[in-house]
Design a protein around this motif. Structure first.
Motif, short mmCIF file in Angstrom:
data_model
loop_
_atom_site.label_atom_id
_atom_site.label_comp_id
_atom_site.label_asym_id
_atom_site.label_seq_id
_atom_site.Cartn_x
_atom_site.Cartn_y
_atom_site.Cartn_z
N GLY A 77 6.61 -6.15 -11.18
CA GLY A 77 6.25 -6.29 -9.77
C GLY A 77 5.37 -5.16 -9.28
N TYR A 78 5.69 -3.94 -9.71
CA TYR A 78 4.89 -2.78 -9.31
C TYR A 78 3.47 -2.90 -9.87
CZ TYR A 78 3.43 2.06 -8.78
OH TYR A 78 2.74 3.19 -8.43
N ALA A 79 3.36 -3.32 -11.12
CA ALA A 79 2.02 -3.49 -11.74
C ALA A 79 1.23 -4.57 -11.01
CB ALA A 79 2.17 -3.84 -13.21
N LEU A 80 1.90 -5.66 -10.65
CA LEU A 80 1.22 -6.75 -9.94
C LEU A 80 0.71 -6.30 -8.58
CD1 LEU A 80 0.57 -9.84 -9.91
CD2 LEU A 80 2.75 -10.11 -8.72
N LEU A 81 1.54 -5.58 -7.84
CA LEU A 81 1.14 -5.14 -6.50
C LEU A 81 0.05 -4.07 -6.54
CD1 LEU A 81 4.55 -4.94 -4.65
CD2 LEU A 81 2.68 -6.51 -4.17
N SER A 82 0.09 -3.19 -7.50
CA SER A 82 -0.86 -2.07 -7.48
C SER A 82 -2.21 -2.38 -8.13
CB SER A 82 -0.23 -0.84 -8.13
OG SER A 82 0.18 -1.13 -9.44
N LYS A 83 -2.38 -3.58 -8.69
CA LYS A 83 -3.65 -3.89 -9.36
C LYS A 83 -4.64 -4.66 -8.50
CE LYS A 83 -2.03 -3.81 -14.09
NZ LYS A 83 -1.78 -4.55 -15.31
N THR A 84 -4.19 -5.37 -7.48
CA THR A 84 -5.10 -6.19 -6.68
C THR A 84 -5.21 -5.63 -5.27
OG1 THR A 84 -3.34 -7.65 -5.89
CG2 THR A 84 -4.41 -8.25 -7.98
N PRO A 85 -6.34 -5.85 -4.60
CA PRO A 85 -6.48 -5.36 -3.23
C PRO A 85 -5.44 -5.97 -2.28
CG PRO A 85 -8.62 -5.93 -4.12
CD PRO A 85 -7.61 -6.39 -5.12
N VAL A 86 -5.14 -7.25 -2.43
CA VAL A 86 -4.13 -7.88 -1.58
C VAL A 86 -2.76 -7.25 -1.85
CG1 VAL A 86 -2.93 -10.04 -1.07
CG2 VAL A 86 -5.40 -10.04 -1.37
N GLY A 87 -2.45 -7.04 -3.13
CA GLY A 87 -1.20 -6.39 -3.49
C GLY A 87 -1.10 -4.98 -2.96
N GLN A 88 -2.21 -4.25 -2.98
CA GLN A 88 -2.21 -2.88 -2.46
C GLN A 88 -2.01 -2.86 -0.95
OE1 GLN A 88 -5.96 -1.46 -3.94
NE2 GLN A 88 -5.12 -0.95 -5.95
N PHE A 89 -2.56 -3.86 -0.27
CA PHE A 89 -2.36 -3.98 1.18
C PHE A 89 -0.88 -4.26 1.48
CE2 PHE A 89 -2.05 -6.64 4.98
CZ PHE A 89 -2.52 -5.75 5.93
N VAL A 90 -0.32 -5.24 0.77
CA VAL A 90 1.10 -5.58 0.96
C VAL A 90 1.97 -4.37 0.65
CG1 VAL A 90 2.99 -7.00 0.05
CG2 VAL A 90 0.77 -8.05 0.55
N GLU A 91 1.65 -3.67 -0.42
CA GLU A 91 2.39 -2.47 -0.80
C GLU A 91 2.34 -1.42 0.31
OE1 GLU A 91 2.46 0.69 -4.51
OE2 GLU A 91 0.57 -0.27 -3.98
N ALA A 92 1.18 -1.17 0.84
CA ALA A 92 1.03 -0.15 1.89
C ALA A 92 1.81 -0.53 3.14
CB ALA A 92 -0.44 0.06 2.21
N VAL A 93 1.75 -1.79 3.54
CA VAL A 93 2.48 -2.22 4.74
C VAL A 93 3.99 -2.07 4.54
CG1 VAL A 93 3.09 -4.25 6.13
CG2 VAL A 93 0.70 -3.74 5.64
N TRP A 94 4.50 -2.55 3.40
CA TRP A 94 5.94 -2.50 3.16
C TRP A 94 6.45 -1.10 2.87
CZ3 TRP A 94 9.57 -5.89 4.32
CH2 TRP A 94 9.19 -7.19 4.57
N VAL A 95 5.62 -0.22 2.33
CA VAL A 95 6.08 1.14 2.03
C VAL A 95 6.00 2.02 3.27
CG1 VAL A 95 5.53 3.25 0.73
CG2 VAL A 95 5.57 1.04 -0.43
N PHE A 96 4.89 1.97 4.00
CA PHE A 96 4.68 2.91 5.10
C PHE A 96 4.97 2.36 6.49
CE2 PHE A 96 1.91 4.45 1.66
CZ PHE A 96 2.46 5.72 1.51
N LEU A 97 4.88 1.07 6.68
CA LEU A 97 5.01 0.52 8.04
C LEU A 97 6.00 -0.64 8.18
CD1 LEU A 97 1.18 0.45 8.81
CD2 LEU A 97 2.83 2.16 9.58
N PRO A 98 7.08 -0.71 7.43
CA PRO A 98 7.93 -1.90 7.53
C PRO A 98 8.59 -2.05 8.90
CG PRO A 98 9.05 -0.23 6.26
CD PRO A 98 7.64 0.25 6.49
#
Length: 122
Positions: A14-35
């Motif tokens: 899951g971490y590899a999937l989120l950190s490889k694509t721009p959409v995944g990086q956006f989702v990651e940033a929202v859920w990590v920093f602004l949930p």
């Protein structure tokens, strides 16, 4: 939803999937920093103080006990939210977990899923 995100984010795949694509990086940033800023407002909230608004359910003799219990619960809730939610997400975001850390974290996520399930039915 945050528990589901944790299951995905704390796994290697899951971490590899989120950190490889721009959409995944956006989702990651929202859920990590602004949930609690972006996601939480879409869901209803309940407050401990609302229980005291109904005078027939809250006698004066119970009010001090209730106020003390509420402060204690809030303290532990905030401590857990910042450690188990935000801190671990930050460590994962900066890729500071080892494989052993991830295995241990899986047990914590499993326990979290159990406590979330219990709290829904209480």
């Amino acid at each position: 939803l945050m528990t589901l995100f944790g299951f995905i984010y704390y796994s290697e795949a899951g971490y590899a999937l989120l950190s490889k694509t721009p959409v995944g990086q956006f989702v990651e940033a929202v859920w990590v920093f602004l949930p609690y800023v972006v996601v939480r407002p879409f869901f209803p909230t309940t407050h401990f103080r609302d229980a005291l608004k109904n005078e027939s359910r809250a006698s004066q003799s119970n009010r001090r006990f209730y106020d003390l219990g509420t402060v204690i619960i809030k303290f532990f809730y905030i401590a857990a939210k910042h450690y188990m939610g935000l801190y671990i997400n930050y460590v994962r975001f900066f890729d500071l977990f080892t494989a052993a850390d991830c295995r241990n974290l899986n047990w914590m996520v499993l326990a979290n899923a159990g406590t979330v399930s219990i709290s829904i039915f209480l």
